[in-house]
Design a protein around this motif. Sequence first.
Motif, short mmCIF file in Angstrom:
data_model
loop_
_atom_site.label_atom_id
_atom_site.label_comp_id
_atom_site.label_asym_id
_atom_site.label_seq_id
_atom_site.Cartn_x
_atom_site.Cartn_y
_atom_site.Cartn_z
N ASN A 525 0.62 -1.24 0.03
CA ASN A 525 0.03 -0.08 0.14
C ASN A 525 0.93 1.29 0.04
OD1 ASN A 525 -2.61 -1.04 0.20
ND2 ASN A 525 -2.21 -1.72 2.03
N GLU A 526 2.11 1.37 0.73
CA GLU A 526 2.81 2.54 0.59
C GLU A 526 4.32 2.26 0.88
OE1 GLU A 526 2.17 2.82 5.43
OE2 GLU A 526 0.63 3.87 4.13
N VAL A 527 5.02 3.18 0.79
CA VAL A 527 6.54 2.94 0.79
C VAL A 527 7.02 2.29 2.18
CG1 VAL A 527 8.61 4.26 0.97
CG2 VAL A 527 7.01 5.10 -0.72
N ASP A 528 6.35 2.60 3.09
CA ASP A 528 6.54 1.95 4.55
C ASP A 528 6.57 0.59 4.40
OD1 ASP A 528 7.13 4.31 5.78
OD2 ASP A 528 5.19 4.42 6.69
N ASP A 529 5.70 -0.21 3.49
CA ASP A 529 5.59 -1.44 3.26
C ASP A 529 6.77 -1.99 2.48
OD1 ASP A 529 2.95 -1.63 4.52
OD2 ASP A 529 2.07 -1.44 2.61
N ARG A 724 3.11 -2.50 -7.82
CA ARG A 724 2.01 -1.58 -8.13
C ARG A 724 1.40 -1.29 -6.68
NH1 ARG A 724 -2.95 -2.60 -12.62
NH2 ARG A 724 -4.13 -0.47 -12.08
N GLN A 725 0.90 -0.19 -6.41
CA GLN A 725 0.03 0.09 -5.16
C GLN A 725 -1.21 -0.65 -5.18
OE1 GLN A 725 -1.28 4.02 -4.43
NE2 GLN A 725 -0.41 4.03 -2.38
N GLU A 726 -1.46 -1.28 -4.10
CA GLU A 726 -2.71 -2.01 -3.74
C GLU A 726 -3.06 -3.12 -4.86
OE1 GLU A 726 -5.96 0.88 -3.48
OE2 GLU A 726 -5.11 1.59 -1.39
N TYR A 727 -1.94 -3.65 -5.25
CA TYR A 727 -2.10 -4.70 -6.35
C TYR A 727 -1.15 -5.88 -6.13
CZ TYR A 727 -2.74 -6.95 -10.86
OH TYR A 727 -3.25 -7.80 -11.84
N SER A 760 -1.81 7.72 -0.01
CA SER A 760 -1.02 7.41 0.65
C SER A 760 -0.37 8.32 1.95
CB SER A 760 0.30 6.86 -0.17
OG SER A 760 -0.22 5.87 -1.24
N GLY A 761 -0.57 9.53 1.63
CA GLY A 761 -0.28 10.59 2.46
C GLY A 761 1.28 11.07 2.38
#
Length: 787
Positions: A525-529, A724-727, A760-761
């Motif tokens: 979902n995000e860079v932190d992941d 890919r984000q959320e994929y 994503s903030g």
Amino acid sequence: MENNSSQQESQGLNIQKLISKLLAFKYLILGSAFVALILAYLINRYTEPIYEVRSSVMVGAGNTEGISASAVMANTEMFRSSQNLSNESIILKSKSLALKTIKKLDFDVSYYIKGNVKLTEIYKDHNFKVEFDAASEVPYGVMFTINSKDNGEYTLTSESSSWRKLLEDKTFKSGRFYNIKDFKFKIYIPASIGSEEEQSLFKINDLSRLAQTYANALDISFPKDASALLVIKLRGPTPKKDIDFLNAHMESYRENNLAIKNTQAENTVNFIDDQLLQISDSLYFIETRLEDFKKNNISLDIRNSGSLIDSELRELQSAKAVLLLNQKYYDYLINYINTRKDYNDVIVPSSFGISDNVLSSHITRLLDLQVQIDVLSQSRTLANPIEARRLEELKRELNELIPNLLKSINNAVVANNIELKDINGRMSRVLGLLKEIPSAERQLVNIQRLYSLSENLYVFLLQKRAETGIAKAANTSDITIINEGKISAQIAPTDSKNYITALLLGLALPIGLIFLKNYFNNKINEVDDLRRLSTIPLLGMIGHNKKEQKMLMEQNSKSALAESFRTLRSNLKFMINSDSGSGKIIVITSSISGEGKTFSAKNLAYILAISGEKTLLVNADMRKPNDNADLGVQSPVGLSNFLAGHANLNEVIFPSKVNGLFVLPSGDIPPNPSELLLSERNEELITYIKKQFDYIILDTPPVGILSDGLELMQLADVNVYMVRQEYTPKQFLAQIQQQYESGKVKNLAILFNDVNFSKSGYGYGYGYGYGYYAEDSEDKAWWKRLG
């Protein structure tokens, strides 16, 4: 200090990301809250109001004078009930007591008015009346609708299909009895009832079921600051009806309480009457015998010694009479306990002047247990395991009490027999002295002794009967009504409470669903992941493309998407060794299809070409050929044809419509793509294109599915792994991380694709909202401008 500052900065960033995620779904959250408020308005507007009606009674406050009066005569507080508020609450909620109350009221028929939305019960204000024969086949619980006609006529219809057919095409006259399906009824109806928008309805109530409904609805509470106070509450849509029920129910409760107290007195009187009937026959016989003896012995004069003996015998006989009566009472108790299953009618020892404290306490406890068992047996709460267990405990205690009670009775019998034996011995001694006097005088003394015995016993019973009657007459109910029924509050709907609850739920539900979705989401979902799951460096981030055009050459050169690929181009040059004079191979791969390999490969090749670099785009996924029509290349011949030896290099490399950009299509789908990539012609191809081009972009198959990409990654100067984000699933990133740590894949970097920065903030950098990118100058929809 630095650690604290770092923690605060991390917390601030997390809060910022949290807020950004919520703002990304602001329309969903606000829409949910709006819908919830609309539902709350409809509930407040169209829901039947529910009112709470309340009354209160004091238990044990109304019998003080009565008890004192009876205590003067009997030296005991006769028939005083033990007050247990828990038991009293169960009595109040019993179906039997509710049924007594309902029979006092006009609750046989319920009347209603139905508007466009809701059905409202009308109590006492209805303008028609239904009467019926309770002995007929009454359709309890069936709703009937009345339609008034001219000249006092009316028609009926029903929600029941069977009754609807019976009433179809029938017209009735007001005040006349009718018999339909053995149901006898008549209805008094005015010329017109209700308006066209309203319908008048009624249903006949089964009083037994209605009593159970009211019993279930009663709420009994015990205020802590008043030990003997019971507060009775009833909730419903018709407060006037509930008030009448509560007031009548309080009266039924008082009557029931007094009836319980009088029952013991009535049982005692009946027992004494039976004994008086037997003794009166004996007394009449002895009176007749004494009268005959005196007629036949007129001249007989009892001497002083005979008088003394007679006086002593009378005293002994009086004492013996009491003991004999006690013996009868004990026999009655033993027979009663051995032959009965309930003990409601047992007569307490104090009724006969028996002062055995142990026996009295056992019988008092016996009566108390029996009352509690009867009350719980009638209670609706037996389905409650706690109440059912309590009933079993009471029955077990009762069964354990019976042997102790019988033992106490036997002890009392033994003590009574000892006293009786002593009196009989003393009487024998006195009777021995009686033998010394003349026969006629002795006979007279015996007759007088028997007469005195019966008379004293008869007088004693009369005295006890009078005391019992006085105690019964002095009895008053222990129940005092403190407050009659009145409306205490409107329970529902509460407008403010409903609006606040709806608003909170409307906000909480979507927010909760968002967090649950994120919690159970196994996608990146995000860079932190990326940072948490992998040590592979991040090459760059490609924003979400909202345009229909997928190629940068079809979009504005100042778009955010174009700028992200320029950033990618710059970062790639930092990773590539520029000392080598040959072309640089960049492999674009991913774990699964759909992560944007081809999109990124084409646009990266385009951005390199327009910067003056001679670039070749190679469609290396021979299992899934790509469409290059957007670049102006539409050749079926390509890589697979060259590797299989069916075409030359100059036949498979085509210039695109972008200056400096060439395309090597994938060609026909071969049966053995992996073997072709391992062939010598592939080495020949790599050697040739590295000499001819500055950059070679290889669009490879997904490495998470096929091994083709891994073969090509060994040849690359830079390997770009698409996420890919959320994929992209998190487990695939873990797999490529293992290969990276083991050294199987070198010079690897992650390209984060299709990133929604607002969700994503991460903000929009220096772009959106500041007029830097082309998108900032485009008109936005009004609802987006509000955000």
